[in-house]
Design a protein around this motif. Structure first.
Motif, PDB file in Angstrom:
ATOM      1  N   GLU A  94      -6.914  13.900 -13.060  1.00  0.00           N
ATOM      2  CA  GLU A  94      -5.679  14.382 -12.659  1.00  0.00           C
ATOM      3  C   GLU A  94      -4.647  13.590 -13.590  1.00  0.00           C
ATOM      4  O   GLU A  94      -3.321  13.921 -13.377  1.00  0.00           O
ATOM      5  N   HIS A  95      -5.101  12.350 -14.199  1.00  0.00           N
ATOM      6  CA  HIS A  95      -3.772  11.614 -14.590  1.00  0.00           C
ATOM      7  C   HIS A  95      -4.586  10.755 -15.784  1.00  0.00           C
ATOM      8  O   HIS A  95      -4.298   9.801 -16.132  1.00  0.00           O
ATOM      9  N   PHE A  96      -4.904  11.556 -16.773  1.00  0.00           N
ATOM     10  CA  PHE A  96      -5.009  11.306 -17.952  1.00  0.00           C
ATOM     11  C   PHE A  96      -4.070  10.757 -18.723  1.00  0.00           C
ATOM     12  O   PHE A  96      -2.944  11.232 -18.597  1.00  0.00           O
ATOM     13  N   SER A  97      -4.339   9.788 -19.493  1.00  0.00           N
ATOM     14  CA  SER A  97      -2.890   9.189 -20.410  1.00  0.00           C
ATOM     15  C   SER A  97      -2.842   9.942 -21.668  1.00  0.00           C
ATOM     16  O   SER A  97      -3.668   9.982 -22.601  1.00  0.00           O
ATOM     17  N   LEU A  98      -1.784  10.935 -21.519  1.00  0.00           N
ATOM     18  CA  LEU A  98      -1.497  11.772 -22.748  1.00  0.00           C
ATOM     19  C   LEU A  98      -0.244  11.405 -23.677  1.00  0.00           C
ATOM     20  O   LEU A  98       0.186  10.711 -23.264  1.00  0.00           O
ATOM     21  N   TYR A  99      -0.128  12.338 -24.898  1.00  0.00           N
ATOM     22  CA  TYR A  99       1.071  11.875 -25.487  1.00  0.00           C
ATOM     23  C   TYR A  99       1.058  10.597 -26.000  1.00  0.00           C
ATOM     24  O   TYR A  99       0.115  10.166 -26.372  1.00  0.00           O
ATOM     25  N   SER A 100       2.088   9.821 -26.103  1.00  0.00           N
ATOM     26  CA  SER A 100       2.262   8.507 -26.715  1.00  0.00           C
ATOM     27  C   SER A 100       1.442   7.424 -25.928  1.00  0.00           C
ATOM     28  O   SER A 100       1.471   6.231 -26.237  1.00  0.00           O
ATOM     29  N   SER A 101       1.020   8.087 -24.738  1.00  0.00           N
ATOM     30  CA  SER A 101       0.170   6.915 -23.942  1.00  0.00           C
ATOM     31  C   SER A 101      -1.446   7.151 -24.440  1.00  0.00           C
ATOM     32  O   SER A 101      -2.386   6.369 -23.736  1.00  0.00           O
ATOM     33  N   ALA A 102      -1.621   7.916 -25.226  1.00  0.00           N
ATOM     34  CA  ALA A 102      -3.086   8.420 -25.385  1.00  0.00           C
ATOM     35  C   ALA A 102      -3.509   7.320 -26.541  1.00  0.00           C
ATOM     36  O   ALA A 102      -3.820   7.667 -27.419  1.00  0.00           O
TER      37      ALA A 102
ATOM     38  N   GLY B  45     -11.006   5.332 -22.610  1.00  0.00           N
ATOM     39  CA  GLY B  45     -11.667   4.675 -21.389  1.00  0.00           C
ATOM     40  C   GLY B  45     -11.689   5.552 -20.036  1.00  0.00           C
ATOM     41  O   GLY B  45     -12.582   5.430 -19.575  1.00  0.00           O
ATOM     42  N   GLU B  46     -10.801   6.588 -20.176  1.00  0.00           N
ATOM     43  CA  GLU B  46     -10.701   7.349 -18.731  1.00  0.00           C
ATOM     44  C   GLU B  46     -11.666   8.459 -19.297  1.00  0.00           C
ATOM     45  O   GLU B  46     -12.266   8.824 -18.235  1.00  0.00           O
ATOM     46  N   ALA B  47     -11.879   8.827 -20.335  1.00  0.00           N
ATOM     47  CA  ALA B  47     -13.084  10.136 -20.802  1.00  0.00           C
ATOM     48  C   ALA B  47     -14.428   9.267 -20.758  1.00  0.00           C
ATOM     49  O   ALA B  47     -15.288   9.936 -20.110  1.00  0.00           O
ATOM     50  N   ALA B  48     -14.490   8.242 -21.119  1.00  0.00           N
ATOM     51  CA  ALA B  48     -15.866   7.354 -20.955  1.00  0.00           C
ATOM     52  C   ALA B  48     -16.164   7.274 -19.472  1.00  0.00           C
ATOM     53  O   ALA B  48     -17.393   7.659 -19.140  1.00  0.00           O
ATOM     54  N   GLY B  49     -15.292   6.978 -18.505  1.00  0.00           N
ATOM     55  CA  GLY B  49     -15.516   6.772 -17.067  1.00  0.00           C
ATOM     56  C   GLY B  49     -15.918   8.089 -16.539  1.00  0.00           C
ATOM     57  O   GLY B  49     -16.859   8.315 -15.779  1.00  0.00           O
ATOM     58  N   LEU B  50     -15.251   9.132 -17.113  1.00  0.00           N
ATOM     59  CA  LEU B  50     -15.568  10.344 -16.358  1.00  0.00           C
ATOM     60  C   LEU B  50     -16.942  10.886 -16.987  1.00  0.00           C
ATOM     61  O   LEU B  50     -17.672  11.466 -16.204  1.00  0.00           O
ATOM     62  N   PHE B  51     -17.294  10.385 -18.114  1.00  0.00           N
ATOM     63  CA  PHE B  51     -18.398  11.262 -18.824  1.00  0.00           C
ATOM     64  C   PHE B  51     -19.672  10.430 -18.180  1.00  0.00           C
ATOM     65  O   PHE B  51     -20.566  10.958 -17.616  1.00  0.00           O
ATOM     66  N   ILE B  52     -19.540   8.943 -17.903  1.00  0.00           N
ATOM     67  CA  ILE B  52     -20.528   8.228 -17.178  1.00  0.00           C
ATOM     68  C   ILE B  52     -20.662   8.649 -15.678  1.00  0.00           C
ATOM     69  O   ILE B  52     -21.874   8.568 -15.231  1.00  0.00           O
ATOM     70  N   ALA B  53     -19.693   9.005 -15.040  1.00  0.00           N
ATOM     71  CA  ALA B  53     -19.709   9.296 -13.678  1.00  0.00           C
ATOM     72  C   ALA B  53     -20.537  10.799 -13.728  1.00  0.00           C
ATOM     73  O   ALA B  53     -21.395  10.806 -12.793  1.00  0.00           O
TER      74      ALA B  53
ATOM     75  N   LEU C 275       0.965  -1.296  -0.013  1.00  0.00           N
ATOM     76  CA  LEU C 275      -0.069  -0.020  -0.058  1.00  0.00           C
ATOM     77  C   LEU C 275       0.902   1.406  -0.151  1.00  0.00           C
ATOM     78  O   LEU C 275       0.629   2.011   0.691  1.00  0.00           O
ATOM     79  N   SER C 276       1.920   1.288  -0.845  1.00  0.00           N
ATOM     80  CA  SER C 276       2.610   2.558  -1.214  1.00  0.00           C
ATOM     81  C   SER C 276       1.819   3.416  -2.002  1.00  0.00           C
ATOM     82  O   SER C 276       0.810   3.038  -2.621  1.00  0.00           O
ATOM     83  N   PHE C 277       2.444   4.642  -2.271  1.00  0.00           N
ATOM     84  CA  PHE C 277       1.695   5.614  -3.126  1.00  0.00           C
ATOM     85  C   PHE C 277       1.539   5.040  -4.425  1.00  0.00           C
ATOM     86  O   PHE C 277       2.591   4.663  -5.373  1.00  0.00           O
ATOM     87  N   GLY C 278       0.365   4.874  -5.029  1.00  0.00           N
ATOM     88  CA  GLY C 278      -0.112   4.107  -6.263  1.00  0.00           C
ATOM     89  C   GLY C 278       0.710   4.799  -7.410  1.00  0.00           C
ATOM     90  O   GLY C 278       1.108   3.968  -8.212  1.00  0.00           O
ATOM     91  N   MET C 279       0.630   6.017  -7.616  1.00  0.00           N
ATOM     92  CA  MET C 279       1.156   6.728  -8.974  1.00  0.00           C
ATOM     93  C   MET C 279       2.677   6.498  -9.120  1.00  0.00           C
ATOM     94  O   MET C 279       3.463   6.729 -10.231  1.00  0.00           O
TER      95      MET C 279
END
Length: 684
Positions: A251-259, A265-273, A131-135
């Motif tokens: 606060e942690h969107f996957s951007l640049y080469s990780s996009a 998926g992150e945008a879908a989760g945010l919209f649905i929430a 249980l260390s800092f996740g990021m």
């Protein structure tokens, strides 16, 4: 030509190979160096700034701000429906297994995880993640977290949707009690920001999607689960975690080469929430941000011809779910997506319909990890691709999609409600308009064939597309100019699939390498040079220079430059000609080179095929169907039949993540000098 050397099967299942690899510090350093090589200066600057922000988050975590009190007077419209005309028994049976703590996690079927499970423990290896800092937790390190795919999968909380469905169909409160017990346990075991379940914004977003479905199915804000003082306290705890999840994703969107699919998926989760829980003043901002991102990424990540740019069929369907769910949630709540967004979804469905053969088989091009966005159906006989086509048929009024789907599935009923069945029935059958399309120039796929949708169908899919998406091409395989072939709805020559991601490096390298595809390999090298499990340092460029189709003949010719990097460059072109009258396929591989090279040509057969040597040729048989394969003639050429070989690896197929089985593979090889044409024939 020397006849085959048979290499016997020696399959190792996951139990035999589940020991953890030793720490590879040099490998980690090499991965980090290679990852930097794939970044632009702008991305490096972003990553450094992001690391500073993450370090600040870690320091400030003990002082994390309180969640604002929700305003429960808002009344969002439910967008998931209690399905009509479904068999209740499979849903109750699935829920009962969960009540007993029995889960299916990839290769582990019916494993006892407990009720509730140990949320930070990998069920495959038994490793308990800290249980260390996740990021800042290195979830790629199997010594630290085990196999992260196995750890994350139960934490997506798909099973809560199953329990909620069982409650919606039966009214039995004990399913609600299990949901409450599991969530309270998760809140305690996974404090905000700590541990492996706070190390990926995508995983948090998928949890939000499944929480949304479960929340609606149990009755929303007025669910019996929230009655009384204890129920209200639990509801407030759940809403608090929802708010923290939303903030974490933002606060942690996957951007640049990780996009890639992660960002969708992150945008879908945010919209649905935002649509499901509009109980905070800034929910409108969440929704607007997410919708803007979804509109943009749907266009960027999916070509106009409908091919997902990750060049992976599994991620095609994964993204389709992630694009369809916000569309449905928004529509129910008066939030409309653009015509372009809807059209891109429709084009993606057309591509799936076109590459699916008459037997319902879809080639396993590119990566697949079997992860699920929303597990709404419990009919194992109905494949997820047909399900998407059924949903698309109703949503867009497309008779071609109905024909390919064949029947209306349960998932579509849950998503589209009571009218779905009537709409589906009203659509006519459209065999004469299939395949929907045969050329996908952006994605690089071309369909040769005859007698489509009939018992004599020939369907060959040729690949002249890019390696993958963005600079790392994370989910692409080194498969330029490969092809798959099905006859009469049976797969004969296949793409063997994926099998492994993080923890089994040799198998990961094999399944995404050139030798695991029906194409040519030169000097034992992959067409593209790997730089890690989800990264390529050099990427072969490929293209189609000729496509011609008539009533009598289909012709495809493609090229790739992956071997131009060799000291003596080799340019590979492949011409595939289908003589429709004679049911004969001619494959000509043209290798333009000056010097001498070791050339290999692979033919991967379905595990259902029986191979019989017929002189210098091979008969591939399935039941009453048989095709004849004639391999090239060249001085000194040899042939090996590999089936379940582990040294060297060869002759495998993986239809599910972390599960493989032996399948016959023919490996033709010769040492050749100068420009050469290799001619293979297939009689169907």
């Amino acid at each position: 030509m020397r006849m085959p050397d048979a290499i016997g099967a020696s399959e190792t299942d996951w139990q035999a190979a589940s020991h953890l690899p030793a720490p590879d510090r040099m490998g980690t350093l090499r991965w980090r160096f290679n990852r930097l090589r794939c970044m632009t200066a702008a991305e490096i600057g972003h990553r450094l700034g992001d690391l500073a922000r993450i370090q600040a988050e870690r320091l400030l975590l003990p002082l994390a701000r309180q969640v604002p009190a929700p305003d429960l007077s808002c009344a969002p419209t439910t967008w998931i429906h209690v399905a009509q005309d479904v068999s209740v028994a499979p849903y109750l049976a699935a829920a009962e297994r969960l009540v007993l703590g029995k889960f299916d996690v990839f290769a582990l079927k019916g494993i006892d995880l407990g009720s509730p499970p140990r949320w930070n423990r990998d069920p495959k290896t038994g490793v308990e993640a800290p249980l260390s800092f996740g990021m800042l937790l290195d979830y790629r390190d199997p010594q630290l977290v085990g196999d992260i795919k196995y750890l994350w999968e139960p934490n997506r909380h798909l099973h809560l949707v199953t329990l909620a469905q069982a409650f919606a169909l039966s009214g039995e409160a004990r399913y609600l009690n299990v949901i409450e017990r599991h969530l309270e346990s998760w809140f305690a075991a996974c404090p905000p920001g700590l541990g492996p379940n706070w190390s990926s914004a995508l995983e948090a977003a998928l949890r939000l999607i499944n929480w949304s479905l479960a929340w609606q199915l149990i009755g929303g804000i007025d669910s019996p689960l929230f009655q009384g003082i204890v129920g209200e306290r639990f509801r407030l705890s759940w809403l608090g975690s929802i708010h923290r999840h939303v903030q974490f994703v933002r606060e942690h969107f996957s951007l640049y080469s990780s996009a890639n699919n992660h960002l969708i998926g992150e945008a879908a989760g945010l919209f649905i929430a935002a649509v499901t829980w509009p109980y905070w003043p800034h929910a409108q901002t969440w929704r607007t941000t997410a919708q803007t991102m979804l509109e943009q990424e749907a266009r960027l990540q999916n070509a106009p011809d409908g091919v997902n740019r990750e060049q992976a069929v599994y991620y095609q369907q994964f993204e389709l779910d992630l694009l369809l769910l916000p569309l449905l949630a928004g529509r129910a709540n008066g939030v409309n997506f653009s015509t372009t967004y809807r059209s891109r979804i429709e084009a993606m469905l057309e591509y799936l319909a076109s590459i699916m053969d008459v037997g319902g088989n879809v080639p396993m091009i590119g990566d697949a990890d079997d992860g699920v966005v929303a597990n709404l159906a419990h009919d194992e006989k109905f494949c997820r691709y047909r399900s998407l086509l059924a949903t698309g048929a109703v949503l867009f009024g497309r008779s071609e999609l109905k024909t390919k789907a064949s029947t209306l599935d349960d998932k579509t009923r849950w998503l589209l409600g009571a009218d779905a069945a009537a709409v589906f029935r009203s659509l006519p059958v459209a065999h004469d308009r299939l395949p929907v399309r045969r050329t996908f120039p952006d994605g690089g796929y071309y369909i040769l064939g005859r007698d489509f949708e009939g018992k004599n169908e020939i369907r060959l899919i040729a690949d002249a597309g890019p390696l993958g998406y963005q600079s790392i091409a994370a989910h692409g395989h080194a498969d330029a100019l490969a092809f798959t072939l099905s006859v009469g709805g049976l797969e004969f020559l296949i793409d063997p699939g994926t099998y492994a991601y993080h923890t089994q490096g040799l198998w990961r390298a094999y399944f995404r390498g050139t030798a695991a595809h029906n194409t040519v390999r030169v000097d034992g090298c992959d067409q593209s040079e790997p730089g890690g499990n989800f990264m390529w340092l050099t990427k072969a460029k490929a293209g189609c220079r000729l496509w011609r189709s008539s009533a009598y003949q289909d012709v495809f010719e493609g090229w790739h430059d992956g071997y131009m990097r060799l000291a003596d460059p080799v340019m590979h072109s492949r011409r595939i000609t289908l003589d429709k009258t004679g049911r004969r396929i001619v494959i000509e591989d043209i290798l333009r080179m000056a010097g001498t090279h070791d050339i290999e040509l692979f033919f991967h057969c379905s595990e259902r095929c029986r191979l019989l040597a017929v002189g210098d040729n091979y008969a591939l048989r399935q039941g009453d169907l048989s095709i004849l394969l004639k391999l090239p003639q060249a001085q000194g050429a040899t042939i090996q039949l590999r089936r379940g070989s582990v040294a060297p690896i060869g002759g495998w197929v993986s239809h599910r993540f972390d599960v493989k089985q032996p399948a016959p593979t023919l490996r033709w090889m010769a040492r050749l000098t100068g420009t050469t044409v290799l001619r293979s024939e297939i009689i169907c």
